[in-house]
Write a protein that holds these residues in place. Structure first.
Motif, PDB file in Angstrom:
ATOM      1  N   HIS A  60      53.171  -0.542 -43.976  1.00 33.33           N
ATOM      2  CA  HIS A  60      52.263   0.571 -44.218  1.00 33.33           C
ATOM      3  C   HIS A  60      52.328   1.567 -43.064  1.00 33.33           C
ATOM      4  CE1 HIS A  60      48.653   2.779 -45.366  1.00 33.33           C
ATOM      5  NE2 HIS A  60      48.277   2.670 -44.107  1.00 33.33           N
ATOM      6  N   LYS A  61      52.567   2.832 -43.367  1.00 34.71           N
ATOM      7  CA  LYS A  61      52.523   3.912 -42.373  1.00 34.71           C
ATOM      8  C   LYS A  61      51.415   4.864 -42.797  1.00 34.71           C
ATOM      9  CE  LYS A  61      56.555   2.433 -40.682  1.00 34.71           C
ATOM     10  NZ  LYS A  61      56.988   1.507 -41.743  1.00 34.71           N
ATOM     11  N   SER A  62      50.398   4.983 -41.987  1.00 32.25           N
ATOM     12  CA  SER A  62      49.196   5.698 -42.409  1.00 32.25           C
ATOM     13  C   SER A  62      49.279   7.191 -42.152  1.00 32.25           C
ATOM     14  CB  SER A  62      47.980   5.135 -41.669  1.00 32.25           C
ATOM     15  OG  SER A  62      48.077   5.438 -40.289  1.00 32.25           O
ATOM     16  N   ALA A  63      48.478   7.920 -42.919  1.00 32.00           N
ATOM     17  CA  ALA A  63      48.220   9.332 -42.644  1.00 32.00           C
ATOM     18  C   ALA A  63      46.755   9.586 -42.998  1.00 32.00           C
ATOM     19  CB  ALA A  63      49.153  10.211 -43.463  1.00 32.00           C
ATOM     20  N   HIS A  64      45.922   8.620 -42.670  1.00 37.54           N
ATOM     21  CA  HIS A  64      44.514   8.695 -43.044  1.00 37.54           C
ATOM     22  C   HIS A  64      43.740   9.579 -42.071  1.00 37.54           C
ATOM     23  CE1 HIS A  64      45.036   4.513 -45.167  1.00 37.54           C
ATOM     24  NE2 HIS A  64      45.758   5.472 -45.705  1.00 37.54           N
ATOM     25  N   THR A  65      42.608  10.100 -42.534  1.00 39.42           N
ATOM     26  CA  THR A  65      41.830  11.060 -41.759  1.00 39.42           C
ATOM     27  C   THR A  65      40.365  10.648 -41.713  1.00 39.42           C
ATOM     28  OG1 THR A  65      41.247  12.418 -43.673  1.00 39.42           O
ATOM     29  CG2 THR A  65      43.373  12.877 -42.607  1.00 39.42           C
ATOM     30  N   TYR A  66      39.605  11.341 -40.852  1.00 37.98           N
ATOM     31  CA  TYR A  66      38.163  11.082 -40.804  1.00 37.98           C
ATOM     32  C   TYR A  66      37.498  11.491 -42.118  1.00 37.98           C
ATOM     33  CZ  TYR A  66      38.948  10.418 -35.817  1.00 37.98           C
ATOM     34  OH  TYR A  66      39.410   9.965 -34.606  1.00 37.98           O
ATOM     35  N   ALA A  67      38.057  12.465 -42.812  1.00 37.39           N
ATOM     36  CA  ALA A  67      37.533  12.838 -44.126  1.00 37.39           C
ATOM     37  C   ALA A  67      37.710  11.681 -45.111  1.00 37.39           C
ATOM     38  CB  ALA A  67      38.237  14.094 -44.637  1.00 37.39           C
ATOM     39  N   ASP A  68      38.824  10.952 -45.004  1.00 36.09           N
ATOM     40  CA  ASP A  68      39.022   9.772 -45.845  1.00 36.09           C
ATOM     41  C   ASP A  68      37.957   8.718 -45.540  1.00 36.09           C
ATOM     42  OD1 ASP A  68      41.361  10.679 -47.168  1.00 36.09           O
ATOM     43  OD2 ASP A  68      42.586  10.086 -45.450  1.00 36.09           O
ATOM     44  N   VAL A  69      37.659   8.538 -44.262  1.00 33.08           N
ATOM     45  CA  VAL A  69      36.626   7.573 -43.870  1.00 33.08           C
ATOM     46  C   VAL A  69      35.302   7.923 -44.538  1.00 33.08           C
ATOM     47  CG1 VAL A  69      35.315   6.594 -41.947  1.00 33.08           C
ATOM     48  CG2 VAL A  69      37.754   7.097 -41.653  1.00 33.08           C
ATOM     49  N   ALA A  70      34.925   9.185 -44.469  1.00 28.96           N
ATOM     50  CA  ALA A  70      33.656   9.622 -45.048  1.00 28.96           C
ATOM     51  C   ALA A  70      33.641   9.426 -46.562  1.00 28.96           C
ATOM     52  CB  ALA A  70      33.400  11.086 -44.694  1.00 28.96           C
ATOM     53  N   ARG A  71      34.760   9.703 -47.224  1.00 24.06           N
ATOM     54  CA  ARG A  71      34.817   9.552 -48.690  1.00 24.06           C
ATOM     55  C   ARG A  71      34.666   8.087 -49.106  1.00 24.06           C
ATOM     56  NH1 ARG A  71      38.439  14.048 -48.546  1.00 24.06           N
ATOM     57  NH2 ARG A  71      40.200  12.686 -48.014  1.00 24.06           N
ATOM     58  N   ILE A  72      35.331   7.192 -48.387  1.00 25.52           N
ATOM     59  CA  ILE A  72      35.235   5.778 -48.741  1.00 25.52           C
ATOM     60  C   ILE A  72      33.853   5.233 -48.384  1.00 25.52           C
ATOM     61  CG2 ILE A  72      36.182   3.481 -48.364  1.00 25.52           C
ATOM     62  CD1 ILE A  72      37.971   5.382 -49.983  1.00 25.52           C
ATOM     63  N   ALA A  73      33.320   5.655 -47.253  1.00 21.59           N
ATOM     64  CA  ALA A  73      31.981   5.203 -46.860  1.00 21.59           C
ATOM     65  C   ALA A  73      30.946   5.566 -47.912  1.00 21.59           C
ATOM     66  CB  ALA A  73      31.601   5.804 -45.509  1.00 21.59           C
ATOM     67  N   ALA A  74      31.126   6.698 -48.566  1.00 25.26           N
ATOM     68  CA  ALA A  74      30.144   7.192 -49.537  1.00 25.26           C
ATOM     69  C   ALA A  74      30.085   6.348 -50.803  1.00 25.26           C
ATOM     70  CB  ALA A  74      30.461   8.638 -49.900  1.00 25.26           C
ATOM     71  N   VAL A  75      31.143   5.572 -51.103  1.00 24.07           N
ATOM     72  CA  VAL A  75      31.152   4.823 -52.365  1.00 24.07           C
ATOM     73  C   VAL A  75      30.911   3.325 -52.181  1.00 24.07           C
ATOM     74  CG1 VAL A  75      32.723   6.511 -53.389  1.00 24.07           C
ATOM     75  CG2 VAL A  75      33.659   4.402 -52.398  1.00 24.07           C
ATOM     76  N   LEU A  76      30.855   2.857 -50.939  1.00 22.53           N
ATOM     77  CA  LEU A  76      30.694   1.426 -50.711  1.00 22.53           C
ATOM     78  C   LEU A  76      29.220   1.040 -50.656  1.00 22.53           C
ATOM     79  CD1 LEU A  76      33.461   0.632 -48.068  1.00 22.53           C
ATOM     80  CD2 LEU A  76      33.583   0.551 -50.566  1.00 22.53           C
ATOM     81  N   THR A  77      28.894  -0.043 -51.322  1.00 19.46           N
ATOM     82  CA  THR A  77      27.527  -0.555 -51.294  1.00 19.46           C
ATOM     83  C   THR A  77      27.458  -2.001 -50.813  1.00 19.46           C
ATOM     84  OG1 THR A  77      27.718  -1.219 -53.623  1.00 19.46           O
ATOM     85  CG2 THR A  77      26.784   0.967 -53.164  1.00 19.46           C
ATOM     86  N   LYS A  78      28.566  -2.731 -50.944  1.00 21.37           N
ATOM     87  CA  LYS A  78      28.592  -4.139 -50.525  1.00 21.37           C
ATOM     88  C   LYS A  78      29.684  -4.421 -49.502  1.00 21.37           C
ATOM     89  CE  LYS A  78      29.242  -5.653 -54.689  1.00 21.37           C
ATOM     90  NZ  LYS A  78      29.447  -6.554 -55.858  1.00 21.37           N
ATOM     91  N   ALA A  79      30.862  -3.909 -49.747  1.00 23.52           N
ATOM     92  CA  ALA A  79      31.991  -4.180 -48.867  1.00 23.52           C
ATOM     93  C   ALA A  79      31.841  -3.412 -47.556  1.00 23.52           C
ATOM     94  CB  ALA A  79      33.305  -3.787 -49.547  1.00 23.52           C
ATOM     95  N   GLU A  80      32.431  -3.962 -46.519  1.00 25.32           N
ATOM     96  CA  GLU A  80      32.421  -3.331 -45.202  1.00 25.32           C
ATOM     97  C   GLU A  80      33.569  -2.332 -45.090  1.00 25.32           C
ATOM     98  OE1 GLU A  80      31.813  -5.304 -40.904  1.00 25.32           O
ATOM     99  OE2 GLU A  80      33.787  -5.728 -41.754  1.00 25.32           O
ATOM    100  N   LEU A  81      33.337  -1.265 -44.333  1.00 25.55           N
ATOM    101  CA  LEU A  81      34.385  -0.273 -44.085  1.00 25.55           C
ATOM    102  C   LEU A  81      34.897  -0.425 -42.655  1.00 25.55           C
ATOM    103  CD1 LEU A  81      36.128   2.123 -44.796  1.00 25.55           C
ATOM    104  CD2 LEU A  81      34.203   3.632 -44.274  1.00 25.55           C
ATOM    105  N   LEU A  82      36.152  -0.844 -42.538  1.00 20.85           N
ATOM    106  CA  LEU A  82      36.800  -1.020 -41.245  1.00 20.85           C
ATOM    107  C   LEU A  82      37.770   0.133 -41.010  1.00 20.85           C
ATOM    108  CD1 LEU A  82      38.355  -4.212 -39.734  1.00 20.85           C
ATOM    109  CD2 LEU A  82      39.786  -2.192 -40.024  1.00 20.85           C
ATOM    110  N   VAL A  83      37.774   0.664 -39.799  1.00 21.97           N
ATOM    111  CA  VAL A  83      38.700   1.737 -39.421  1.00 21.97           C
ATOM    112  C   VAL A  83      39.520   1.280 -38.223  1.00 21.97           C
ATOM    113  CG1 VAL A  83      38.945   4.100 -38.585  1.00 21.97           C
ATOM    114  CG2 VAL A  83      37.194   3.556 -40.300  1.00 21.97           C
ATOM    115  N   ARG A  84      40.849   1.300 -38.393  1.00 19.80           N
ATOM    116  CA  ARG A  84      41.738   1.018 -37.263  1.00 19.80           C
ATOM    117  C   ARG A  84      42.057   2.320 -36.561  1.00 19.80           C
ATOM    118  NH1 ARG A  84      47.077  -2.504 -38.118  1.00 19.80           N
ATOM    119  NH2 ARG A  84      47.568  -0.922 -39.678  1.00 19.80           N
ATOM    120  N   ILE A  85      41.733   2.395 -35.280  1.00 18.58           N
ATOM    121  CA  ILE A  85      42.043   3.581 -34.489  1.00 18.58           C
ATOM    122  C   ILE A  85      43.402   3.375 -33.809  1.00 18.58           C
ATOM    123  CG2 ILE A  85      39.601   4.113 -34.159  1.00 18.58           C
ATOM    124  CD1 ILE A  85      39.890   3.037 -31.273  1.00 18.58           C
TER     125      ILE A  85
END
Length: 274
Positions: free
Chosen positions: A40-65
């Protein structure tokens, strides 16, 4: 854990039983290390973090810096502000790097240390006391394989190189996970043997490989590939059966894994019978 930045897929994965959604923002040095690998080669952004955080209700959101650098503190702040519920630090080598990372996080979210260098593996007993009750360790096989100049990531398990580090984690009461796994019945090394190692070592989670989504960018594309809930149920049943298996069977599975891992790149050939 499942890596995705597609909100519909994240929501579906959560409902299917995935415990952690994984956003990968590591870019510094990764192409140089893994450019020749199908990883996996990422191109993820902080906007992606916010979008995924907005839909999660049970699962944890982990971010690798990114690995430790002068911008680590700013990355920590930005990821937490975007909605990260846990942060992962990759490619560290020194105790001071972990200490600086923990100071930057300042207890705002739990952390996972990605142990994927020989130095971090050797220094793990001195690093574990820096962790708090909700913190974790994950052993990354791809970069550990590269750092140790091995040919295939599962040689790390084949050589029982995590037996000691796993024992250190268990003794310290620090939960840990190991590498990734594909669907049951698939892979150069059978997923069943990999799960057997998770049982033998005491690992508590694993990253779901691209076999579970195939790089799908929409939920319909994912649904056309597989039933994620069913695949996870199959994996859970396999794990539960292995958990009730005698230790000598787990050891035999480990020996089989070692031979298969060595054979992938021609390091071992089955002796011929005269």
């Amino acid at each position: 854990m499942l890596i995705t930045v597609v909100p519909d897929i994240a929501r579906y994965a959560q409902e299917s039983g995935v415990d952690t959604l994984f956003i990968d923002m590591e870019t510094r040095g990764k192409a140089e290390r893994q450019g020749h690998l199908d990883t996996h080669k990422s191109a993820h952004t902080y906007a992606d973090v916010a979008r995924i955080a907005a839909v999660l209700t049970k699962a944890e959101l982990l971010v690798r810096i990114n690995p430790p650098w002068e911008g680590t503190s700013a990355e920590v702040d930005a990821a937490i502000d975007a909605g990260a519920q846990r942060l992962m630090l990759p490619m560290f080598r020194h105790i001071a790097e972990v200490d600086n990372f923990k100071r930057a996080v300042a207890g705002r979210v739990p952390v996972t240390l990605l142990v994927e260098t020989a130095a971090s593996l050797a220094r793990l007993p001195l690093i574990l006391p820096l962790l708090e009750p909700e913190d974790r360790v994950h052993f990354g096989l791809n970069d550990l394989c590269l750092d140790m100049k091995l040919d295939f990531l599962f040689e790390v398990l084949g050589g029982r190189l995590l037996d000691g580090p796993a024992s250190f984690c268990r003794e310290a009461g620090v939960p840990f996970g190991i590498g990734g796994v594909g669907c049951i019945g698939q892979g150069l090394v059978p997923a069943e043997w990999i799960l057997s190692e998770h049982v033998r070592l005491g690992s508590e989670w694993v990253i779901l490989s691209r076999a579970f989504h195939g790089g799908a960018e929409t939920l319909p594309a994912l649904l056309a590939r597989l039933d994620l809930a069913n695949e996870l149920n199959v994996m859970q049943r396999c794990y539960q059966q292995l958990a009730m298996t005698a230790p000598d069977v787990l050891s035999a599975n480990q020996a089989s894994l070692a031979l298969r891992a060595a054979a992938v790149h021609g390091q071992y050939q089955q002796p011929r019978v005269a």
